[in-house]
Design a protein around this motif. Sequence first.
Motif, PDB file in Angstrom:
ATOM      1  N   CYS A  61     -24.939 -37.977  26.715  1.00 15.10           N
ATOM      2  CA  CYS A  61     -25.187 -36.588  26.293  1.00 15.10           C
ATOM      3  C   CYS A  61     -23.986 -36.004  25.558  1.00 15.10           C
ATOM      4  O   CYS A  61     -24.118 -35.023  24.836  1.00 15.10           O
ATOM      5  CB  CYS A  61     -25.502 -35.740  27.520  1.00 15.10           C
ATOM      6  SG  CYS A  61     -26.618 -36.550  28.659  1.00 15.10           S
ATOM      7  N   GLU A  93     -24.270 -37.790  33.919  1.00 19.08           N
ATOM      8  CA  GLU A  93     -25.352 -37.680  34.899  1.00 19.08           C
ATOM      9  C   GLU A  93     -26.251 -38.908  34.941  1.00 19.08           C
ATOM     10  O   GLU A  93     -26.680 -39.352  36.001  1.00 19.08           O
ATOM     11  CB  GLU A  93     -26.188 -36.449  34.556  1.00 19.08           C
ATOM     12  CG  GLU A  93     -27.083 -35.966  35.651  1.00 19.08           C
ATOM     13  CD  GLU A  93     -26.282 -35.454  36.842  1.00 19.08           C
ATOM     14  OE1 GLU A  93     -25.170 -34.951  36.657  1.00 19.08           O
ATOM     15  OE2 GLU A  93     -26.790 -35.583  37.965  1.00 19.08           O
ATOM     16  N   SER A  94     -26.541 -39.455  33.775  1.00 19.31           N
ATOM     17  CA  SER A  94     -27.579 -40.485  33.716  1.00 19.31           C
ATOM     18  C   SER A  94     -27.066 -41.872  34.085  1.00 19.31           C
ATOM     19  O   SER A  94     -27.857 -42.804  34.229  1.00 19.31           O
ATOM     20  CB  SER A  94     -28.190 -40.525  32.311  1.00 19.31           C
ATOM     21  OG  SER A  94     -27.193 -40.858  31.353  1.00 19.31           O
ATOM     22  N   CYS A 129     -23.076 -32.594  29.188  1.00 22.28           N
ATOM     23  CA  CYS A 129     -23.828 -33.098  30.333  1.00 22.28           C
ATOM     24  C   CYS A 129     -23.508 -32.261  31.584  1.00 22.28           C
ATOM     25  O   CYS A 129     -22.437 -31.666  31.703  1.00 22.28           O
ATOM     26  CB  CYS A 129     -23.506 -34.568  30.548  1.00 22.28           C
ATOM     27  SG  CYS A 129     -24.688 -35.404  31.639  1.00 22.28           S
ATOM     28  N   ASP A 130     -24.454 -32.291  32.515  1.00 29.55           N
ATOM     29  CA  ASP A 130     -24.486 -31.354  33.645  1.00 29.55           C
ATOM     30  C   ASP A 130     -23.135 -30.984  34.254  1.00 29.55           C
ATOM     31  O   ASP A 130     -22.801 -29.808  34.372  1.00 29.55           O
ATOM     32  CB  ASP A 130     -25.315 -31.955  34.784  1.00 29.55           C
ATOM     33  CG  ASP A 130     -26.760 -32.184  34.417  1.00 29.55           C
ATOM     34  OD1 ASP A 130     -27.090 -32.202  33.214  1.00 29.55           O
ATOM     35  OD2 ASP A 130     -27.569 -32.366  35.334  1.00 29.55           O
ATOM     36  N   SER A 201     -27.685 -33.166  24.884  1.00 25.56           N
ATOM     37  CA  SER A 201     -27.968 -33.128  26.320  1.00 25.56           C
ATOM     38  C   SER A 201     -29.460 -32.909  26.542  1.00 25.56           C
ATOM     39  O   SER A 201     -30.230 -32.760  25.584  1.00 25.56           O
ATOM     40  CB  SER A 201     -27.141 -32.017  26.970  1.00 25.56           C
ATOM     41  OG  SER A 201     -27.296 -30.818  26.246  1.00 25.56           O
ATOM     42  N   CYS A 202     -29.870 -32.857  27.790  1.00 20.03           N
ATOM     43  CA  CYS A 202     -31.293 -32.718  28.122  1.00 20.03           C
ATOM     44  C   CYS A 202     -31.881 -31.484  27.429  1.00 20.03           C
ATOM     45  O   CYS A 202     -31.263 -30.421  27.393  1.00 20.03           O
ATOM     46  CB  CYS A 202     -31.462 -32.586  29.631  1.00 20.03           C
ATOM     47  SG  CYS A 202     -31.165 -34.114  30.516  1.00 20.03           S
ATOM     48  N   ALA A 208     -27.972 -29.063  32.425  1.00 20.06           N
ATOM     49  CA  ALA A 208     -27.074 -28.958  31.266  1.00 20.06           C
ATOM     50  C   ALA A 208     -27.354 -27.684  30.484  1.00 20.06           C
ATOM     51  O   ALA A 208     -26.426 -26.928  30.151  1.00 20.06           O
ATOM     52  CB  ALA A 208     -27.224 -30.177  30.372  1.00 20.06           C
TER      53      ALA A 208
HETATM   54 FE1  FES Z   1     -26.770 -35.450  30.602  1.00 18.23          FE
HETATM   55 FE2  FES Z   1     -29.210 -34.351  31.317  1.00 18.23          FE
HETATM   56  S1  FES Z   1     -28.416 -36.350  31.757  1.00 18.23           S
HETATM   57  S2  FES Z   1     -27.580 -33.519  30.176  1.00 18.23           S
END
Ligand code: FES
Length: 581
Positions: A61, A93-94, A129-130, A201-202, A208
């Motif tokens: 992200c 996060e991912s 990212c988050d 990002s998401c 995020a």
């Molecule tokens: Fe990185 Fe959602 S996984 S913003």
Amino acid sequence: MSSFKPAAWPRTLRSQGWFGGTSKDNIYHRSWMKNQGLPADLFDGRPVIGICNTWSQLTPCNAHLRDLAERVKHGIYEAGGLPLEFPVFSPGESTLRPTAMMFRNLCAMDVEEALRGTPLDGVVLMVGCDKTTPALLMGASSVDIPAIVVTGGPMLNGKWRGQDIGSGTSLWQLSEDRKAGKISTEDFLDAEMAMSRSPGSCNTMGTASSMASMAEALGMALSGNAAIPAVDSRRRVMAHLTGRRIVQMVKDDLKPSDVMTKDAFENAIRVNGAIGGSTNAVIHLLAIAGRLGVDLTLDDWDRLGRDIPTIVNLQPSGKYLMEEFFYAGGLPVVIKALAESGQIHKDAITVSGETMWDQVAEVRNWNDDVILPFEKALTQHGGIAVVKGNLAPNGAVLKPSAASEHLMTHRGRAVVFEDIDDYKAKINDESLDIDENCIMVLKNCGPKGYPGMAEVGNMGLPPKVLRKGITDMVRISDARMSGTAYGTVVLHTSPEAAAGGPLAIVQNGDMIELDVPNRRLHLDVPDDEIASRLAAWETIVPVPASGYASLYYSHVIGADKGADFDFLLGGRGKEIPKDSH
Ligand code: FES
């Protein structure tokens, strides 16, 4: 009115503690910097600006943030500053296991020490990212030098077979569809190809996007920053303008503690309700406030967010994605709507030097199906509901906009999973004694329990319930939930099971009552029985013996207080450390 008064300029800046003068140490610091081809006059007392970058290919992200940092540099040079980019640990996060949340505090420590130990007068926080957004805000708050956020922006909408695919939200939905036999594995793999079409990002109002919105609502990013898609040229313009602005912020000495006041946090909490923001924002804002010494509590979240209508029609609560939010006018439209209804402290100062109201007074809503009028809100009771009771003495949270109305008051029989492995082992077992009226209880997924407090609170439903067409059940845990997820899910139950909270002693067959309108979460077991179960309780969570996991386990505080480390609460300032040369 904001009490902020700009400092006098010119004056001697912090960076001159390294670069100013003709001592051996000054020459040492400057000469090494000059190996990068920097002309001598760049060390003449102008603002030295750090670009704190969470770029990493392991944080996809944020993988485009090097490019964006170049735009920030253009702005800093134009405004007469010296930009110096540096990397910090980037919790993605991912990818990161056991969970990125376990490393938010590590990232914040990295940022704090990097800022204090280097010749920086101000900093641009490059996040996406988050966990990167709260981590950098936490670290910068602890040092309290002028700081401004620029986010990487959301991905473009996913597109698959004529429909939009939202990050996370569609993945969870498609996964349930496959379990229910509605789509094949081949269909699922085909959708995978269409989910992430661009950098960024998401694209849902997940964590995020929520945290990007929180940064803007706190006043820590330029107005309009949160929603610009990562690949839109206006994202680069935003980065460029952010670079220009931080130089003036240093001259004015406009610091995080000037911007992130209690009023600013109250604004952010209300905005989170209006956008249908992530439950993760609760933990992160508590943690940021903790670094600044701002008295923010879980009860503030309930009090302030309780009657905020959710007007942003984005997944997971609603229909659209961040692209449409941007085209509709983005967060400034939401802030204006709240301000006009008396829900925003209009005079809160922002990093732009203007008040919150000055920034949004002239904006317009370009699509009132994306940003809804209050009377057409997704729910009149957005925000975060904080429930308490003998099952959560310190509180637990639920996101009403993502929950089912008919389950907001519910009494059900507990089906207990002792930890996430127990859940995975049992949930697909057709002989599991469960139906849609039961309450699923997951233990040992809190800050100490997982460790790191995994996003597993929105447990998938058992296949035999899904096959009936049921899509939601009450679920209770000490875990977090992805901001892209949905359901009647009670999260962050505190104290957590691994710390001996009452959640630890719930047994199969116990009756539980959830009463969101009255903010109550009750285990219907006699007090003396609860006391005797707690007296006999022993943790099943292994205590890490060494490494970062051990530090984390020993020092993480409860989710109800932000899950920061106990030794990082409060600020430690920007005093220049002693030189060893
Ligand atoms: Fe990185 Fe959602 S996984 S913003």
